[in-house]
Motif scaffolding. Structure first.
Motif, PDB file in Angstrom:
ATOM      1  N   ASN B  30       0.812  -1.213   0.000  1.00 25.14           N
ATOM      2  CA  ASN B  30       0.000   0.000   0.000  1.00 25.14           C
ATOM      3  C   ASN B  30       0.847   1.264   0.000  1.00 25.14           C
ATOM      4  O   ASN B  30       0.328   2.360  -0.063  1.00 25.14           O
ATOM      5  CB  ASN B  30      -0.907  -0.002   1.240  1.00 25.14           C
ATOM      6  N   TYR B  31       2.171   1.060   0.107  1.00 24.84           N
ATOM      7  CA  TYR B  31       3.068   2.219   0.197  1.00 24.84           C
ATOM      8  C   TYR B  31       2.913   3.199  -0.979  1.00 24.84           C
ATOM      9  O   TYR B  31       2.843   4.402  -0.774  1.00 24.84           O
ATOM     10  CB  TYR B  31       4.512   1.750   0.337  1.00 24.84           C
ATOM     11  N   PRO B  32       2.874   2.702  -2.241  1.00 25.03           N
ATOM     12  CA  PRO B  32       2.721   3.658  -3.350  1.00 25.03           C
ATOM     13  C   PRO B  32       1.497   4.528  -3.197  1.00 25.03           C
ATOM     14  O   PRO B  32       1.515   5.705  -3.543  1.00 25.03           O
ATOM     15  CB  PRO B  32       2.629   2.765  -4.591  1.00 25.03           C
ATOM     16  N   ASN B  33       0.408   3.943  -2.660  1.00 21.22           N
ATOM     17  CA  ASN B  33      -0.795   4.757  -2.480  1.00 21.22           C
ATOM     18  C   ASN B  33      -0.550   5.864  -1.472  1.00 21.22           C
ATOM     19  O   ASN B  33      -1.015   6.995  -1.653  1.00 21.22           O
ATOM     20  CB  ASN B  33      -1.953   3.888  -1.987  1.00 21.22           C
ATOM     21  N   GLN B  34       0.162   5.546  -0.396  1.00 22.74           N
ATOM     22  CA  GLN B  34       0.460   6.584   0.588  1.00 22.74           C
ATOM     23  C   GLN B  34       1.285   7.685  -0.044  1.00 22.74           C
ATOM     24  O   GLN B  34       1.037   8.872   0.149  1.00 22.74           O
ATOM     25  CB  GLN B  34       1.233   5.994   1.769  1.00 22.74           C
ATOM     26  N   GLU B  35       2.301   7.227  -0.830  1.00 28.21           N
ATOM     27  CA  GLU B  35       3.166   8.186  -1.522  1.00 28.21           C
ATOM     28  C   GLU B  35       2.329   9.056  -2.448  1.00 28.21           C
ATOM     29  O   GLU B  35       2.475  10.268  -2.508  1.00 28.21           O
ATOM     30  CB  GLU B  35       4.225   7.404  -2.306  1.00 28.21           C
ATOM     31  N   HIS B  36       1.430   8.403  -3.138  1.00 31.21           N
ATOM     32  CA  HIS B  36       0.559   9.106  -4.086  1.00 31.21           C
ATOM     33  C   HIS B  36      -0.289  10.146  -3.372  1.00 31.21           C
ATOM     34  O   HIS B  36      -0.374  11.291  -3.777  1.00 31.21           O
ATOM     35  CB  HIS B  36      -0.338   8.079  -4.785  1.00 31.21           C
ATOM     36  N   ARG B  37      -0.881   9.756  -2.256  1.00 31.91           N
ATOM     37  CA  ARG B  37      -1.732  10.703  -1.525  1.00 31.91           C
ATOM     38  C   ARG B  37      -0.914  11.895  -1.080  1.00 31.91           C
ATOM     39  O   ARG B  37      -1.335  13.031  -1.193  1.00 31.91           O
ATOM     40  CB  ARG B  37      -2.338  10.012  -0.305  1.00 31.91           C
ATOM     41  N   ARG B  38       0.287  11.606  -0.605  1.00 33.61           N
ATOM     42  CA  ARG B  38       1.110  12.687  -0.079  1.00 33.61           C
ATOM     43  C   ARG B  38       1.496  13.648  -1.200  1.00 33.61           C
ATOM     44  O   ARG B  38       1.457  14.864  -1.047  1.00 33.61           O
ATOM     45  CB  ARG B  38       2.382  12.113   0.562  1.00 33.61           C
ATOM     46  N   SER B  39       1.897  13.080  -2.359  1.00 35.97           N
ATOM     47  CA  SER B  39       2.327  13.977  -3.433  1.00 35.97           C
ATOM     48  C   SER B  39       1.152  14.734  -4.017  1.00 35.97           C
ATOM     49  O   SER B  39       1.297  15.846  -4.468  1.00 35.97           O
ATOM     50  CB  SER B  39       3.092  13.215  -4.518  1.00 35.97           C
ATOM     51  N   VAL B  40      -0.018  14.112  -4.004  1.00 31.68           N
ATOM     52  CA  VAL B  40      -1.184  14.849  -4.506  1.00 31.68           C
ATOM     53  C   VAL B  40      -1.445  16.049  -3.616  1.00 31.68           C
ATOM     54  O   VAL B  40      -1.721  17.146  -4.090  1.00 31.68           O
ATOM     55  CB  VAL B  40      -2.417  13.920  -4.556  1.00 31.68           C
ATOM     56  N   LYS B  41      -1.297  15.834  -2.322  1.00 38.46           N
ATOM     57  CA  LYS B  41      -1.531  16.957  -1.412  1.00 38.46           C
ATOM     58  C   LYS B  41      -0.502  18.049  -1.648  1.00 38.46           C
ATOM     59  O   LYS B  41      -0.805  19.227  -1.637  1.00 38.46           O
ATOM     60  CB  LYS B  41      -1.426  16.471   0.040  1.00 38.46           C
ATOM     61  N   ARG B  42       0.747  17.613  -1.872  1.00 39.13           N
ATOM     62  CA  ARG B  42       1.812  18.606  -2.036  1.00 39.13           C
ATOM     63  C   ARG B  42       1.693  19.332  -3.361  1.00 39.13           C
ATOM     64  O   ARG B  42       2.034  20.492  -3.478  1.00 39.13           O
ATOM     65  CB  ARG B  42       3.177  17.899  -1.999  1.00 39.13           C
ATOM     66  N   GLY B  43       1.258  18.638  -4.385  1.00 38.60           N
ATOM     67  CA  GLY B  43       1.210  19.231  -5.721  1.00 38.60           C
ATOM     68  C   GLY B  43       2.520  19.007  -6.456  1.00 38.60           C
ATOM     69  O   GLY B  43       3.546  18.710  -5.861  1.00 38.60           O
ATOM     70  N   PHE B  44       2.476  19.127  -7.766  1.00 37.74           N
ATOM     71  CA  PHE B  44       3.650  18.883  -8.588  1.00 37.74           C
ATOM     72  C   PHE B  44       4.127  20.166  -9.230  1.00 37.74           C
ATOM     73  O   PHE B  44       3.373  21.094  -9.446  1.00 37.74           O
ATOM     74  CB  PHE B  44       3.339  17.910  -9.738  1.00 37.74           C
ATOM     75  N   ASN B  45       5.387  20.122  -9.573  1.00 39.24           N
ATOM     76  CA  ASN B  45       6.029  21.197 -10.324  1.00 39.24           C
ATOM     77  C   ASN B  45       6.400  20.662 -11.676  1.00 39.24           C
ATOM     78  O   ASN B  45       6.893  19.551 -11.755  1.00 39.24           O
ATOM     79  CB  ASN B  45       7.359  21.544  -9.644  1.00 39.24           C
ATOM     80  N   PHE B  46       6.208  21.458 -12.704  1.00 39.01           N
ATOM     81  CA  PHE B  46       6.748  21.057 -13.992  1.00 39.01           C
ATOM     82  C   PHE B  46       7.112  22.290 -14.786  1.00 39.01           C
ATOM     83  O   PHE B  46       6.283  23.186 -14.944  1.00 39.01           O
ATOM     84  CB  PHE B  46       5.741  20.204 -14.777  1.00 39.01           C
ATOM     85  N   THR B  47       8.343  22.332 -15.239  1.00 37.29           N
ATOM     86  CA  THR B  47       8.788  23.490 -16.013  1.00 37.29           C
ATOM     87  C   THR B  47       9.128  23.041 -17.427  1.00 37.29           C
ATOM     88  O   THR B  47       9.973  22.184 -17.634  1.00 37.29           O
ATOM     89  CB  THR B  47      10.032  24.132 -15.372  1.00 37.29           C
ATOM     90  N   LEU B  48       8.455  23.656 -18.366  1.00 37.33           N
ATOM     91  CA  LEU B  48       8.642  23.308 -19.777  1.00 37.33           C
ATOM     92  C   LEU B  48       9.192  24.523 -20.507  1.00 37.33           C
ATOM     93  O   LEU B  48       8.704  25.630 -20.333  1.00 37.33           O
ATOM     94  CB  LEU B  48       7.293  22.899 -20.382  1.00 37.33           C
ATOM     95  N   MET B  49      10.214  24.287 -21.295  1.00 35.64           N
ATOM     96  CA  MET B  49      10.777  25.399 -22.060  1.00 35.64           C
ATOM     97  C   MET B  49      10.477  25.154 -23.538  1.00 35.64           C
ATOM     98  O   MET B  49      10.591  24.021 -24.015  1.00 35.64           O
ATOM     99  CB  MET B  49      12.283  25.445 -21.836  1.00 35.64           C
ATOM    100  N   VAL B  50      10.096  26.209 -24.249  1.00 37.45           N
ATOM    101  CA  VAL B  50       9.840  26.055 -25.683  1.00 37.45           C
ATOM    102  C   VAL B  50      10.799  26.963 -26.439  1.00 37.45           C
ATOM    103  O   VAL B  50      10.927  28.142 -26.118  1.00 37.45           O
ATOM    104  CB  VAL B  50       8.369  26.398 -26.047  1.00 37.45           C
ATOM    105  N   VAL B  51      11.462  26.404 -27.416  1.00 36.06           N
ATOM    106  CA  VAL B  51      12.450  27.164 -28.171  1.00 36.06           C
ATOM    107  C   VAL B  51      12.218  26.958 -29.653  1.00 36.06           C
ATOM    108  O   VAL B  51      12.014  25.836 -30.106  1.00 36.06           O
ATOM    109  CB  VAL B  51      13.881  26.697 -27.838  1.00 36.06           C
ATOM    110  N   GLY B  52      12.247  28.065 -30.397  1.00 35.56           N
ATOM    111  CA  GLY B  52      12.102  27.955 -31.834  1.00 35.56           C
ATOM    112  C   GLY B  52      11.921  29.330 -32.432  1.00 35.56           C
ATOM    113  O   GLY B  52      11.633  30.283 -31.706  1.00 35.56           O
ATOM    114  N   GLU B  53      12.083  29.426 -33.729  1.00 37.26           N
ATOM    115  CA  GLU B  53      11.902  30.711 -34.391  1.00 37.26           C
ATOM    116  C   GLU B  53      10.476  31.186 -34.206  1.00 37.26           C
ATOM    117  O   GLU B  53       9.564  30.395 -33.965  1.00 37.26           O
ATOM    118  CB  GLU B  53      12.152  30.566 -35.890  1.00 37.26           C
TER     119      GLU B  53
END
Lengths: 343, 439
Positions: B30-53
Motif C-alpha cells: 500500500n506504500y505507493p498509495n500513501q506516496e501518491h496521496r502525499r504527493s497529490v496533497k503537495r502538488g507537482f512542479n513542472f517546467t517546460l521550455m519552448v524554443v524555436g523561431e
C-alpha cells in the motif's frame, strides 16, 4: 463635313508591324533570367519546376548528415531552352543555395547583389564596345522571386535587409512558396503585415507604377498588388483525384490542387509572370534598373577621369589612382573594378 | 489468516538479499498509495521550455497541450503587437529574451504548477550565432539557484524551478536540420531533456514527414546529440512497453496546434485547422503526432522527465561546477566530531612528522659521514703509496751505497785512491751516519 474615312480605300497597313515583330521574335527567341532568393527548404526549386511544368532545377538542399552546411551563398545558374508554339525562350534559372542558411547570415546577400550587378556590368561593357554585336546576349536578371517564410508575423530582419538592396537592382516579386501551412485568414493577415512593413521600409516591389499605364494596366497592376506576396503551393507530382490527374499534394485530410484558385495563388503568379507581364519585366529591367546602373557607372567613370585629370594637372602621379590605367581609355576599356565593390 | 501468498517481485539487485515468499497479506504494497496521496496533497512542479523561431506555433502548441490559454497567442488582428521587432528599424539584432509564465492547473484533485518558459527572438536576427547562449545560461542559472538552496542550513523549503523538458521546434523544410538547429542542440543536450518537434507539420505530406524524420535522426546521430527517449524499465507490463516503443519511434514528433474548433466534413466540431482542401484534426493520430507528444509529455513520462532532470542532468552539472570551483572530495567531514580523538589524532600526526624529520636528518648525517670517510681513506691511501715509493727509492740508494762501501773496503787497491780522495773516506761514514739517522 467629316473627313472621309480612310479605312477602306487607303489602308496603309502599318498595323502589320505587330506581326512583323512577332515573326522576328519567333526567329530570334528571347532570354529570360530569373533568380530565386530564399532559405533552403522554402520550396524554390519545386515552384520553378511547377511554373514551367518541367523539371528545370534540382533542389540544392542538404539531405544527408555527412554533407557540410554551405558557408556562403553560391550562385548556380542553369540555362535551358524551352519551346512553345514556335516561340523559343532561353530560360536561365539562378539558384542561391546557402542563402540564409548559416547561423550568422550577415552579408549573405552580397553574392546575390554582386551577381546581378555583374550581369548589368557585362551588358554595359558590351554595349560600350565600338564594335558591338547586333544582338547582345542578355544575361541581366529580369525577375527575382523572393521567398518569404510562412508563419512569421511579416518580414523578418533578414528579409528587410535583403529586400531593400534587391529592389534597387532588379524586379522583385515576393512569394510564399509553402503556403499550405496557412489558413485563408492567416494568409490575408500575413499579406497585410508584409505590405505594411514594405511601405514602412519603403521597399518597392514590382510592378512599378508608370505614367504610360492606361486604365486597363492600372487595374491589372492594382489587382496584382493586392495579391502580393503570392501565397502559392508548388508541386511536381501529378496525383489522381477521382479519376482526374491533378497537379498537387496529397495529405491525409485533403488534396491540394495547385491550379485551384481557392487553394493557392499559383495560377495568378504564373499568369502574372508569363502571360501578362513577361515582356514588361524584360523591358523594365532594361529601362529602369539597367539604366540606373549605367548612369551611376558612367558618372563614376567621369569622376575618376576628372580626378585623374586634376592629378595630372597638379603635376606628378597620385598614388591612389595608379591601379586604374584602363579608365583612361574610355569608353572601350574594361570598367574600373572599384565602384562595383560598393554593394 | 491464510490468504494466498502474494507473488513477490523482488529486485535482483542486492546480492546478499534472499527472496522470501510471504504467507499472508502484510500490507506494505500500500506504500505507493500513501506516496501518491502525499504527493497529490503537495502538488507537482513542472517546467517546460519552448524554443524555436517565431511563427512556428510555439504558443499555440503549449495552449493546445494544456487545453488552457497559458499564452496569449499573437492572433490575427492585434496590430499593436505587430510592429515590435522588424519595423522598429533595428538592423536585425534582436536579443533573445527569456519570458516565463506560470499557471496552477487542477485536474481530478491533482494540482500542477506548470511553468512555461518562452524564448522570443530566438533565431530571428540576421546573426544567430549566439542565440543558444541565453537559453543555456537560463537553464544553468536555475540549476545554480537549486544548488544554492541545497547548500542552505535550513532546507525545508526548496523551490524547484529547474527546466524539466525543452521542446525544440524544427522548421518543416523537408530537407534536414539547419545550422542553427544543430548548434543549439549540441550546446544544450547535456543540460536538459531535449525533445525535438517538427512544427507546422500540416505542410508536409505523410511521405515527406517520414523522410524528414529519418534525415533529422541521421543528423542527430551524426552529431552525437542526445535527445530524450522514453525507456521502459523491467517493471512495466508488456502493454506499456509496446506503447513506449511506438511513441519512441515517432520522435521527432510532427505536430500541429490549434485552439479553435472547426467543423469537420461529417459535421462534427473538432479542434483543428480548416483549409479549403480539408480539415486537419489536432487529435487525429493519422493526421499528426500531437496525441503521442501529449501522451509522453503529460500522461506517461512527466515523472521520468522530472526524475531525469534531478538525478542525471542536475547531478552532472553540480559535479562539474563544484570541480571547476576547485572543490576536492574531502572525506574527513563525514567522520564524527570528537575533540579528544581529534587531539590524539593531531598528536599522532605530529609524532609521525617528527619521526620522519628525524629519520631524514639521520639519513643525511650518515650520508655525510660516509662521504667524509671515503675522502679520508682516499687520502690515506695516497699517503701510503707515496711513502712506499719514497721507501723504495731510499732502499735503492742504500743498496747502492752498500755496494760502493764493499767495493771501497777491499784492501791495497783502495790506498792510492783514499789518499787522493780523503773526502771519500770521510764522506762514507758520514753517509752511514746519515742513513742511520734517517731511521
Amino acid at each position: 463635313m467629316a473627313a472621309p474615312s480612310n479605312e477602306s480605300q487607303d489602308y496603309v497597313g502599318f498595323d502589320t508591324i505587330t506581326q512583323q515583330m512577332e515573326r522576328k521574335f519567333l526567329k530570334r527567341g528571347f532570354n529570360l533570367n530569373i533568380i530565386l532568393v530564399g532559405e533552403s527548404g522554402m520550396g524554390k526549386s519545386t515552384l520553378v519546376n511547377s511554373i514551367f511544368a518541367s523539371h528545370l532545377v534540382d533542389s540544392m538542399g542538404r539531405r544527408t548528415a555527412q554533407e557540410v552546411i554551405r558557408k556562403t551563398t553560391e550562385i548556380t545558374p542553369v540555362t535551358q531552352t524551352l519551346d512553345e508554339n514556335g516561340v523559343r525562350v532561353r530560360l536561365t534559372v539562378i539558384d542561391t543555395p546557402g542563402f540564409g542558411d548559416q547561423c550568422n547570415n550577415e552579408r549573405c546577400w552580397d553574392p546575390v547583389i554582386r551577381y546581378i550587378k555583374d550581369q548589368h556590368a557585362a551588358y554595359l561593357e558590351r554595349e560600350l564596345k565600338p564594335q558591338r554585336d547586333r544582338v547582345i546576349n542578355d544575361t541581366r536578371v529580369h525577375a527575382c522571386l523572393y521567398f518569404l517564410n510562412p508563419g512569421s508575423r511579416g518580414l523578418r530582419p533578414l528579409d528587410v535587409e535583403v529586400l531593400k538592396r534587391l529592389t534597387e537592382v532588379t524586379n522583385v516579386i515576393p512569394v510564399i512558396a509553402k503556403s499550405d501551412s496557412m489558413t485563408v485568414e492567416e494568409r490575408t493577415v500575413f499579406k497585410r503585415h508584409v505590405k505594411e512593413e514594405m511601405s514602412f521600409h519603403r521597399i518597392a516591389v514590382y510592378p512599378y507604377p508608370s505614367e504610360e499605364d492606361d486604365e486597363e494596366d492600372r487595374m491589372l497592376n492594382s489587382s496584382i498588388k493586392d495579391l502580393v506576396p503570392f501565397a502559392v503551393v508548388g508541386s511536381e507530382e501529378i496525383i489522381d483525384v477521382n479519376g482526374t490527374p491533378v497537379r498537387g499534394r496529397r495529405h491525409g485530410w485533403g488534396v491540394i490542387n495547385i491550379f485551384d484558385e481557392t487553394h493557392s495563388d499559383f495560377v495568378h503568379l504564373r499568369n502574372f509572370l508569363l502571360r501578362t507581364h513577361l515582356s514588361d519585366l524584360i523591358e523594365v529591367t532594361s529601362q529602369r534598373h539597367y539604366e540606373q546602373f549605367r548612369t551611376s557607372q558612367l558618372r563614376q567613370i567621369k569622376e575618376i577621369r576628372a580626378q585623374q585629370a586634376a592629378a595630372a594637372a597638379a603635376g606628378g602621379s597620385m598614388p591612389g589612382h595608379q591601379m586604374q590605367p584602363a579608365a583612361a581609355q574610355v569608353p572601350t576599356g574594361p570598367l574600373p573594378q572599384q565602384p562595383m565593390a560598393q554593394v | 489468516m491464510r490468504s494466498a501468498s502474494i507473488p513477490v517481485q523482488s529486485p535482483a539487485a542486492s546480492a546478499g538479499a534472499t527472496k522470501k515468499k510471504m504467507n499472508g497479506y502484510v500490507g506494505f504494497s500500500n506504500y505507493p498509495n500513501q506516496e501518491h496521496r502525499r504527493s497529490v496533497k503537495r502538488g507537482f512542479n513542472f517546467t517546460l521550455m519552448v524554443v524555436g523561431e517565431s511563427g512556428l506555433g510555439k504558443s499555440t502548441l503549449v495552449n493546445t497541450l494544456f487545453e488552457s490559454k497559458v499564452y496569449p497567442t499573437k492572433d490575427s488582428d492585434d496590430g499593436a503587437a505587430g510592429h515590435t521587432g522588424t519595423s522598429s528599424g533595428e538592423a536585425g539584432s534582436r536579443a533573445v529574451e527569456i519570458t516565463s509564465v506560470s499557471a496552477d492547473i487542477l485536474e481530478n484533485g491533482v494540482k500542477l504548477r506548470l511553468s512555461v518558459v518562452d524564448t522570443p527572438g530566438f533565431g530571428d536576427s540576421i546573426n544567430n550565432e549566439d542565440s543558444w547562449r541565453p537559453v543555456l545560461e537560463n537553464i544553468e542559472s536555475r540549476f545554480d539557484a537549486y544548488l544554492a538552496q541545497e547548500n542552505r542550513v535550513n532546507r525545508s523549503k526548496i523551490v524547484d524551478n529547474r527546466v524539466n523538458a525543452l521542446l525544440y521546434f524544427i522548421k518543416p523544410t523537408g530537407h534536414a536540420l539547419r545550422a542553427i538547429d544543430i548548434e543549439f542542440m549540441k550546446h544544450l543536450h547535456t543540460r536538459v531533456n531535449l525533445i525535438p518537434v517538427i512544427a507546422k507539420a500540416d505542410t508536409l505530406t505523410p511521405r515527406e514527414v517520414e523522410l524528414f524524420k529519418a534525415r533529422i535522426l541521421a543528423d542527430i546521430n551524426y552529431h552525437g546529440i542526445h535527445t530524450f527517449k522514453p525507456v521502459s524499465d523491467q517493471y512495466d507490463d508488456p502493454e506499456t512497453v509496446a506503447d513506449n516503443k511506438t511513441i519512441a519511434a515517432k520522435i521527432p514528433f510532427a505536430v500541429i496546434g490549434s485552439e479553435k474548433l472547426v467543423r469537420r466534413a461529417d459535421g462534427q466540431m473538432v479542434r483543428g485547422r480548416q483549409y479549403p482542401w480539408g480539415v486537419i484534426e489536432v487529435e487525429n493520430e493519422a493526421h499528426n503526432d500531437f496525441v503521442s507528444l501529449r501522451q509522453m509529455l503529460l500522461r506517461t513520462h512527466m515523472e521520468e522527465l522530472r526524475d531525469e532532470t534531478d538525478v542525471s542532468l542536475y547531478e552532472s552539472y553540480r559535479t562539474q561546477k563544484l570541480l571547476a570551483l576547485g572543490h576536492v572530495q574531502d572525506n574527513s567531514v563525514f567522520r564524527e566530531f570528537n575533540p579528544r580523538m581529534q587531539q590524539e589524532e593531531e598528536e599522532r600526526l605530529h609524532a609521525a612528522k617528527m619521526s620522519k624529520l628525524e629519520a631524514e636528518m639521520s639519513a643525511v648525517f650518515r650520508q655525510k659521514v660516509q662521504e667524509k670517510e671515503g675522502k679520508l681513506k682516499q687520502s690515506e691511501e695516497e699517503l701510503y703509496s707515496r711513502h712506499q715509493q719514497m721507501k723504495s727509492v731510499l732502499e735503492k740508494q742504500r743498496r747502492d751505497l752498500d755496494e760502493k762501501r764493499t767495493r771501497l773496503a777491499q784492501p791495497d787497491v783502495v790506498h792510492t785512491h783514499s789518499s787522493a780522495h780523503p773526502e771519500h773516506a770521510q764522506r762514507m761514514p758520514s753517509k752511514d751516519k746519515k742513513k742511520r739517522g734517517f731511521f
